[in-house]
Write a protein that holds these residues in place. Structure first.
Motif, PDB file in Angstrom:
ATOM      1  N   VAL A 117       0.847  -1.192   0.000  1.00 32.63           N
ATOM      2  CA  VAL A 117       0.000   0.000   0.000  1.00 32.63           C
ATOM      3  C   VAL A 117       0.878   1.236   0.000  1.00 32.63           C
ATOM      4  N   LEU A 118       0.536   2.210  -0.846  1.00 34.37           N
ATOM      5  CA  LEU A 118       1.214   3.507  -0.858  1.00 34.37           C
ATOM      6  C   LEU A 118       0.178   4.606  -0.712  1.00 34.37           C
ATOM      7  N   ILE A 119       0.501   5.618   0.101  1.00 34.04           N
ATOM      8  CA  ILE A 119      -0.357   6.777   0.303  1.00 34.04           C
ATOM      9  C   ILE A 119       0.506   8.029   0.204  1.00 34.04           C
ATOM     10  N   ALA A 120       0.023   9.035  -0.504  1.00 37.75           N
ATOM     11  CA  ALA A 120       0.723  10.320  -0.594  1.00 37.75           C
ATOM     12  C   ALA A 120      -0.195  11.435  -0.140  1.00 37.75           C
ATOM     13  N   LEU A 121       0.337  12.377   0.634  1.00 34.74           N
ATOM     14  CA  LEU A 121      -0.352  13.611   1.005  1.00 34.74           C
ATOM     15  C   LEU A 121       0.450  14.771   0.435  1.00 34.74           C
ATOM     16  N   ALA A 122      -0.244  15.790  -0.052  1.00 35.93           N
ATOM     17  CA  ALA A 122       0.433  16.926  -0.663  1.00 35.93           C
ATOM     18  C   ALA A 122      -0.424  18.170  -0.539  1.00 35.93           C
ATOM     19  N   SER A 123       0.190  19.323  -0.764  1.00 36.53           N
ATOM     20  CA  SER A 123      -0.543  20.585  -0.706  1.00 36.53           C
ATOM     21  C   SER A 123      -1.241  20.894  -2.027  1.00 36.53           C
ATOM     22  N   ASP A 124      -0.908  20.141  -3.082  1.00 33.98           N
ATOM     23  CA  ASP A 124      -1.515  20.298  -4.397  1.00 33.98           C
ATOM     24  C   ASP A 124      -1.978  18.927  -4.890  1.00 33.98           C
ATOM     25  N   PRO A 125      -2.792  18.879  -5.945  1.00 33.78           N
ATOM     26  CA  PRO A 125      -3.269  17.590  -6.446  1.00 33.78           C
ATOM     27  C   PRO A 125      -2.126  16.602  -6.649  1.00 33.78           C
ATOM     28  N   VAL A 126      -2.329  15.383  -6.175  1.00 35.80           N
ATOM     29  CA  VAL A 126      -1.280  14.362  -6.177  1.00 35.80           C
ATOM     30  C   VAL A 126      -1.876  13.032  -6.608  1.00 35.80           C
ATOM     31  N   LYS A 178      -4.286   9.913 -12.293  1.00 30.16           N
ATOM     32  CA  LYS A 178      -5.039   9.961 -11.036  1.00 30.16           C
ATOM     33  C   LYS A 178      -5.015  11.366 -10.439  1.00 30.16           C
ATOM     34  N   ALA A 179      -3.857  12.010 -10.491  1.00 31.12           N
ATOM     35  CA  ALA A 179      -3.763  13.366  -9.950  1.00 31.12           C
ATOM     36  C   ALA A 179      -4.648  14.331 -10.726  1.00 31.12           C
ATOM     37  N   ARG A 180      -4.791  14.099 -12.004  1.00 29.58           N
ATOM     38  CA  ARG A 180      -5.647  14.944 -12.835  1.00 29.58           C
ATOM     39  C   ARG A 180      -7.124  14.602 -12.665  1.00 29.58           C
ATOM     40  N   ALA A 200      10.044  11.194 -17.636  1.00 29.08           N
ATOM     41  CA  ALA A 200      10.142  12.332 -18.532  1.00 29.08           C
ATOM     42  C   ALA A 200       9.778  13.617 -17.785  1.00 29.08           C
ATOM     43  N   ALA A 201      10.436  14.725 -18.134  1.00 27.60           N
ATOM     44  CA  ALA A 201      10.103  16.019 -17.546  1.00 27.60           C
ATOM     45  C   ALA A 201       8.730  16.455 -18.027  1.00 27.60           C
ATOM     46  N   ASN A 202       8.027  17.188 -17.171  1.00 28.91           N
ATOM     47  CA  ASN A 202       6.674  17.623 -17.487  1.00 28.91           C
ATOM     48  C   ASN A 202       6.461  19.021 -16.927  1.00 28.91           C
ATOM     49  N   ALA A 203       5.868  19.907 -17.705  1.00 30.68           N
ATOM     50  CA  ALA A 203       5.697  21.292 -17.280  1.00 30.68           C
ATOM     51  C   ALA A 203       4.667  21.453 -16.172  1.00 30.68           C
ATOM     52  N   HIS A 204       3.727  20.544 -16.086  1.00 34.26           N
ATOM     53  CA  HIS A 204       2.619  20.705 -15.144  1.00 34.26           C
ATOM     54  C   HIS A 204       2.685  19.769 -13.943  1.00 34.26           C
ATOM     55  N   TRP A 205       3.481  18.698 -14.040  1.00 37.32           N
ATOM     56  CA  TRP A 205       3.497  17.698 -12.978  1.00 37.32           C
ATOM     57  C   TRP A 205       4.924  17.330 -12.607  1.00 37.32           C
ATOM     58  N   LEU A 206       5.227  17.382 -11.320  1.00 36.08           N
ATOM     59  CA  LEU A 206       6.464  16.824 -10.808  1.00 36.08           C
ATOM     60  C   LEU A 206       6.256  15.315 -10.697  1.00 36.08           C
ATOM     61  N   LEU A 207       7.131  14.551 -11.289  1.00 35.24           N
ATOM     62  CA  LEU A 207       6.944  13.106 -11.396  1.00 35.24           C
ATOM     63  C   LEU A 207       8.202  12.398 -10.930  1.00 35.24           C
ATOM     64  N   ALA A 208       8.047  11.402 -10.057  1.00 35.57           N
ATOM     65  CA  ALA A 208       9.209  10.667  -9.544  1.00 35.57           C
ATOM     66  C   ALA A 208       8.850   9.207  -9.323  1.00 35.57           C
ATOM     67  N   ASP A 209       9.833   8.336  -9.541  1.00 35.72           N
ATOM     68  CA  ASP A 209       9.672   6.937  -9.176  1.00 35.72           C
ATOM     69  C   ASP A 209       9.835   6.804  -7.665  1.00 35.72           C
ATOM     70  N   VAL A 210       9.148   5.844  -7.081  1.00 31.20           N
ATOM     71  CA  VAL A 210       9.210   5.605  -5.643  1.00 31.20           C
ATOM     72  C   VAL A 210       9.943   4.288  -5.402  1.00 31.20           C
ATOM     73  N   PRO A 211      11.008   4.275  -4.597  1.00 36.09           N
ATOM     74  CA  PRO A 211      11.702   3.020  -4.308  1.00 36.09           C
ATOM     75  C   PRO A 211      10.799   2.083  -3.501  1.00 36.09           C
ATOM     76  N   VAL A 222       2.809  15.151  -8.567  1.00 35.45           N
ATOM     77  CA  VAL A 222       2.147  16.242  -7.856  1.00 35.45           C
ATOM     78  C   VAL A 222       2.144  17.471  -8.752  1.00 35.45           C
ATOM     79  N   CYS A 223       1.075  18.247  -8.671  1.00 35.62           N
ATOM     80  CA  CYS A 223       0.935  19.438  -9.490  1.00 35.62           C
ATOM     81  C   CYS A 223       2.062  20.427  -9.204  1.00 35.62           C
ATOM     82  N   ARG A 224       2.576  21.053 -10.256  1.00 36.41           N
ATOM     83  CA  ARG A 224       3.690  21.976 -10.129  1.00 36.41           C
ATOM     84  C   ARG A 224       3.276  23.387  -9.722  1.00 36.41           C
ATOM     85  N   SER A 225       2.026  23.644  -9.414  1.00 35.23           N
ATOM     86  CA  SER A 225       1.553  25.021  -9.246  1.00 35.23           C
ATOM     87  C   SER A 225       2.352  25.818  -8.229  1.00 35.23           C
TER      88      SER A 225
END
Length: 247
Positions: A117-126, A178-180, A200-211, A222-225
């Motif tokens: 199970v993975l859960i993420a909390l963020a200040s912007d859409p995630v 899902k974030a969208r 890949a880099a994205n202008a609107h979303w910070l994207l990372a692999d999770v170990p 997560v949204c880049r706003s």
């Protein structure tokens, strides 16, 4: 419930904008989650009771009890007092879009598969996603549906390496969708996230692999706003030219 990473037992996040990333193995948390199922609301309890397979029931219990505890701690409320609702679907406006806390005091995403199970909390859409590595037949069947550049990235590597590359691509793609609030309703060929070692880099979303543990792949978006480097990011649709990649 303790936050944990798969290796060192600590809360982990390497992505700006992600406040908390919780990783839990179902087998280690199932008994505790079922003992505290009273924090779930009526709809969650009904879904929990509806599972036929024990592993599915346990994964749901761990995920949703942990989510309520984490949100409760973040919002300063008892887990059972946390209210969650659904935004309208971005495709049909039905009441089954992205799950949210009213007022968006915090954004969250939950994913579980095959005992994790993975859960993420963020200040912007995630969005977050975790998957077990697929069978080669699944890779062969679904790869043609991906972005043309992603297809090329997978098809150019040895067959035995393709399940991991495909799983990386799939979890990155699903975390963004899902974030969208789109989910898998969108054509898989539209959003380019990459199948290589780095997203890949994205202008609107910070994207990372999770170990995560061997045999799994996971990613978070997560949204880049409010991200400090949002303005410097490349265009969201700036995938490498498919013809150039093929050459």
């Amino acid at each position: 419930m303790a936050t944990e990473a798969p290796l060192n037992g600590e809360q982990t996040t390497s992505l700006p904008g992600v406040e908390l990333l919780w990783i839990g193995r179902v087998a280690e948390h199932a008994a505790d989650a079922l003992a505290h199922r009273g924090v779930l609301d009526a709809e969650e309890s009904a879904r929990l009771d509806g599972f036929v397979r024990t592993q599915d029931r346990d994964a749901y219990a761990v995920g949703h009890v942990a989510l309520r505890r984490l949100l409760g701690a973040r919002l300063g409320r008892a887990p059972e007092a946390v209210v969650m609702e659904r935004e309208p679907c971005t495709q049909c406006t039905g009441p089954h879009g992205r799950p949210v806390v009213p007022g968006n005091a915090v954004h969250f995403s939950l994913s579980h598969t095959k005992g994790m199970v993975l859960i993420a909390l963020a200040s912007d859409p995630v969005g977050i996603d975790v998957e077990g590595l697929p069978r080669p037949t699944t890779v062969a069947d679904i790869t043609p549906q991906l972005h043309p550049v992603e297809r090329g990235e997978i098809e150019r590597i040895p067959v035995d390496q393709r399940p991991l590359a495909f799983a990386r691509c799939w979890t990155r793609k699903e975390s963004v969708l899902k974030a969208r609030g789109v989910g898998l309703n969108e054509d898989l060929s539209l959003t380019y996230v990459g199948a290589g070692p780095q997203p890949a880099a994205n202008a609107h979303w910070l994207l990372a692999d999770v170990p995560v543990d061997p045999g799994f792949a996971a990613a978070v978006a997560v949204c880049r706003s409010h991200a400090p480097d949002a303005e410097a990011a490349p265009d969201a649709e700036a995938a490498p030219d498919a013809a150039a990649q093929a050459g």
